[in-house]
Structure formats: structure tokens, C-alpha cells
Design an enzyme around this catalytic site. Structure first.
Site, PDB file in Angstrom:
ATOM      1  N   LYS A  81     -10.149 -20.646  -4.980  1.00  0.00           N
ATOM      2  CA  LYS A  81     -10.458 -21.881  -4.224  1.00  0.00           C
ATOM      3  C   LYS A  81      -9.958 -21.786  -2.787  1.00  0.00           C
ATOM      4  O   LYS A  81     -10.066 -22.746  -2.034  1.00  0.00           O
ATOM      5  CB  LYS A  81      -9.791 -23.080  -4.894  1.00  0.00           C
TER       6      LYS A  81
ATOM      7  N   HIS B  75       4.509   3.186  -4.938  1.00  0.00           N
ATOM      8  CA  HIS B  75       4.483   2.818  -6.362  1.00  0.00           C
ATOM      9  C   HIS B  75       5.824   3.306  -6.915  1.00  0.00           C
ATOM     10  O   HIS B  75       5.898   4.283  -7.664  1.00  0.00           O
ATOM     11  CB  HIS B  75       3.297   3.540  -7.026  1.00  0.00           C
TER      12      HIS B  75
ATOM     13  N   ARG C 190      -1.541   1.379 -17.235  1.00  0.00           N
ATOM     14  CA  ARG C 190      -0.161   1.744 -17.526  1.00  0.00           C
ATOM     15  C   ARG C 190       0.862   0.783 -16.916  1.00  0.00           C
ATOM     16  O   ARG C 190       1.753   0.300 -17.605  1.00  0.00           O
ATOM     17  CB  ARG C 190       0.150   3.165 -17.001  1.00  0.00           C
ATOM     18  N   THR C 191       0.744   0.551 -15.609  1.00  0.00           N
ATOM     19  CA  THR C 191       1.804  -0.218 -14.944  1.00  0.00           C
ATOM     20  C   THR C 191       1.858  -1.636 -15.501  1.00  0.00           C
ATOM     21  O   THR C 191       2.930  -2.138 -15.869  1.00  0.00           O
ATOM     22  CB  THR C 191       1.567  -0.237 -13.423  1.00  0.00           C
TER      23      THR C 191
ATOM     24  N   ARG D   6       1.000  -5.909  -8.214  1.00  0.00           N
ATOM     25  CA  ARG D   6       0.144  -4.816  -7.726  1.00  0.00           C
ATOM     26  C   ARG D   6      -0.933  -5.448  -6.859  1.00  0.00           C
ATOM     27  O   ARG D   6      -1.515  -6.477  -7.212  1.00  0.00           O
ATOM     28  CB  ARG D   6      -0.509  -4.037  -8.857  1.00  0.00           C
TER      29      ARG D   6
HETATM   30  N1   CP Z   1      -0.156   5.515 -13.131  1.00  0.00           N
HETATM   31  C1   CP Z   1      -0.606   4.258 -12.914  1.00  0.00           C
HETATM   32  O1   CP Z   1      -0.138   3.542 -12.018  1.00  0.00           O
HETATM   33  O2   CP Z   1      -1.605   3.867 -13.746  1.00  0.00           O
HETATM   34  P1   CP Z   1      -2.306   2.450 -13.709  1.00  0.00           P
HETATM   35  O3   CP Z   1      -3.106   2.371 -12.421  1.00  0.00           O
HETATM   36  O4   CP Z   1      -3.184   2.417 -14.923  1.00  0.00           O
HETATM   37  O5   CP Z   1      -1.251   1.393 -13.715  1.00  0.00           O
END
Ligand code: CP
Length: 317
Positions: free
Chosen positions: A96, A145, A67-68, A117
Site C-alpha cells: 500500500k 551475508h 537455507r537462510t 534479507r
Molecule cells: N546460501 C544461501 O544463502 O541460500 P539461500 O539463498 O537459499 O538462503
């Protein structure tokens, strides 16, 4: 300059790292602006497609995501941006031995905004210390998040028509779940009653409860789902295997707090079911078609929030 204009100015060039950096006014402003991109509220304005034309988003995913990552990619393209980046750091010169900081410095020079992320707590903050362009935290380990929290608030406000006065139950992994930590704190800005439902080994950490106490938030902690949950929303979460050091404990509790077919009765009574996704087995798919099972709509809302945020930090709104 009115309050909205002041808040808007405040977003240009801003890093989006931690939900605690956002005041109630900031959050309400983002929620309001996101409606500009949501076809539920407005017919899409053709000018939206070129808001950020000529700008580049670097999508740096050191940890898996559906999703993110994909909604940021989609959001960036929907407002006219180009995209660079990776979702397999092993395919980059990190393999490397290049350092995290050097990788960020290089991507900083190729893009206008970084979306990152990373499995390590504090990685987005570390990136923001090196980068000159805005950094958006797409999740740093079990920590934060923030854009998930914004889309969760957006979903609640869109459905309930308000945030003040609602009751939200948080269930599942309240110890390791970054989404529930951030959501609980963000909800504390509003008059929201919170119900926390978890196994005793996965309760909300004390540091978050202290914040709720200091904000005068009304909350209760339960160790099982009541027969009749008195809440507007139930926010279900996955027990996160990847955060456990004791896999025996994970196996022991992973199947507790699963919502089966029988939960349809509570949905019939008006509880809206949310989940940040991915789910593993904690919601029976037979519930998906129920109008009050809103987790897929919730994920879609992430697109509108992320379009608004990208445009805001780039100073294009
Ligand atoms: N909700 C969420 O962060 O999903 P993902 O880990 O798929 O990005």
C-alpha cells in the site's frame, strides 16, 4: 573477566551486519560456541530448547531464500523462540506504499531480534539504524551475508580441524558473489592460502584484493581449474543471473567452471567441495554421494551457527 567472557558480553544486543565488523577473536568465539548446538560434537543438552524461551524472532525476507530463511526459523524454534515475519513483502502494507523504515519500526516493536534479507546493498544497515533490537543481515544484495561466512568457516574448521595452514580455492562468480567476497576477507584473519578461479570478466574485485594485500595474504588468480588442484577446499559458486545487467555475457559464461563427474578424481585425492547453494548446474549431482562433497553438510552447519548467534545477541548464552 577472561577473553571469552569479554567477547560474549560484546555480542549482547549486537547487530550482525558486515563480516568486517568481526575480529578473529569474535569469529573463533562464535565457531566455538556453535559446537554447543552441533550433535557431531555434543549430545544435545535439553536446556538448549529453552535458552531463548519467551523471545520472538521477526524473519523479514524481501528476497527469496531457502537455507537462510528456513534455518533461521528452525534455529529460533530449536532454542525456544516464537517467530513472526514474512517472505513476500507484497503481502504486507508495503504493497500500500508503507516505507521500509516504517515497516522496520513496527516489526521492531513486535519482536526481540530482526533477521532481514533484502536485494538492496545496505538494507540491513538501514534497518539497524531504525531498529532498537538486534538486526541480523541475511544477505543484502551482492554485498554481505555474514552468517553464511560464519557457517563456511565453521564447516572448514570442523572438517580440517583448524583454519590456520589450510588452502582454500574460490571458484565461479568472484565478481558478484557476496559469499566469496566475505569469505575471502574472513579467511584473511587466518594463515590461509587462497586460490581464485574465475572467468576474466568475473574476477575478485580490486577492493577485496587490496585488503588481502594489506593483510599479507598469499593468493593466486587462475582462469581455469587445474587438473590437480592443490587445496583442502574448493568453494564453488553459482554465476548469479540476477546480478547481471548484460544477459548476453551471462549466457556466454554461465556454463563455464561446471564440475562434472570427472571431478570425483580430485575429491578422491582429498579436495573437499563446498558450495553455499543454491546450485543451478555448476555441480553434477553424481558427485553428491562422495564423502568429500560437503555442501549439504555445510548448509546443515548453518543451523548451529544461527542458534548460537540468536542466543548470543539476545544475551541468553
Ligand atoms: N546460501 C544461501 O544463502 O541460500 P539461500 O539463498 O537459499 O538462503
Amino acid at each position: 573477566m577472561n577473553t571469552d567472557q569479554k567477547v560474549q558480553k560484546n555480542f549482547k544486543g549486537r547487530d550482525i551486519i558486515d563480516i568486517n565488523d568481526f575480529s578473529k577473536e569474535d569469529l573463533l568465539f562464535i565457531l566455538k560456541l556453535s559446537r554447543k548446538f552441533d550433535p557431531f560434537f555434543v549430545k544435545r543438552d535439553r536446556s538448549n530448547y529453552t535458552i531463548a524461551q519467551g523471545k520472538i524472532a521477526a524473519v523479514l525476507f524481501f528476497e527469496q531464500s531457502t537455507r537462510t530463511e528456513q534455518s533461521f526459523r528452525s534455529a529460533a524454534q530449536k532454542i525456544g523462540m516464537g517467530i513472526i515475519g514474512f517472505n513476500d513483502p507484497e503481502s504486507t502494507s508495503i504493497h500500500k506504499g508503507e516505507s521500509f523504515q516504517d515497516t522496520i519500526r513496527i516489526m521492531d516493536s513486535y519482536a526481540d531480534v530482526l533477521i532481514i534479507r533484502h536485494p538492496e546493498v545496505g538494507a540491513a544497515k538501514k534497518a539497524a539504524e531504525v531498529a532498537e533490537i538486534p538486526v541480523i543481515n541475511g544477505g543484502d544484495g551482492p554485498n554481505q551475508h555474514p552468517t553464511q561466512t560464519m557457517l563456511d568457516l565453521y564447516t572448514m574448521q570442523k572438517i580440517a580441524g583448524k583454519l590456520d595452514g589450510i588452502t582454500v580455492a574460490l571458484m565461479g562468480d568472484l565478481k558478484y558473489g557476496r559469499t566469496v567476497h566475505a569469505l575471502s576477507i574472513a579467511l584473511s584473519h587466518f594463515k590461509v592460502r587462497q586460490i581464485m578461479i574465475s572467468h576474466p570478466s568475473l574476477t575478485m574485485p580490486k577492493e577485496f584484493l587490496k585488503i588481502l594485500d594489506s593483510e599479507g595474504v598469499e593468493y593466486e588468480q587462475l582462469d581455469k581449474l587445474p587438473q590437480r588442484l592443490s587445496a583442502d577446499f574448493l568453494y564453488q559458486t553459482r554465476v548469479q543471473k540476477e546480478r547481471f545487467t548484460d544477459l548476453n555475457l551471462y549466457k556466454k559464461i554461465k556454463d563455464q567452471f561446471i564440475l562434472g563427474k570427472e571431478f570425483a578424481k580430485q575429491l578422491d585425492l582429498g579436495v573437499k567441495l563446498m558450495h553455499p547453494l543454491p546450485r543451478v548446474n555448476e555441480i553434477d549431482p553424481s558427485l553428491d554421494a562422495h564423502p568429500n562433497a560437503v555442501y549439504f553438510a555445510q548448509a546443515r552447519n548453518g543451523l548451529y551457527i544461527r542458534e548460537a548467534l540468536l542466543a548470543l545477541v539476545l544475551g541468553r548464552l
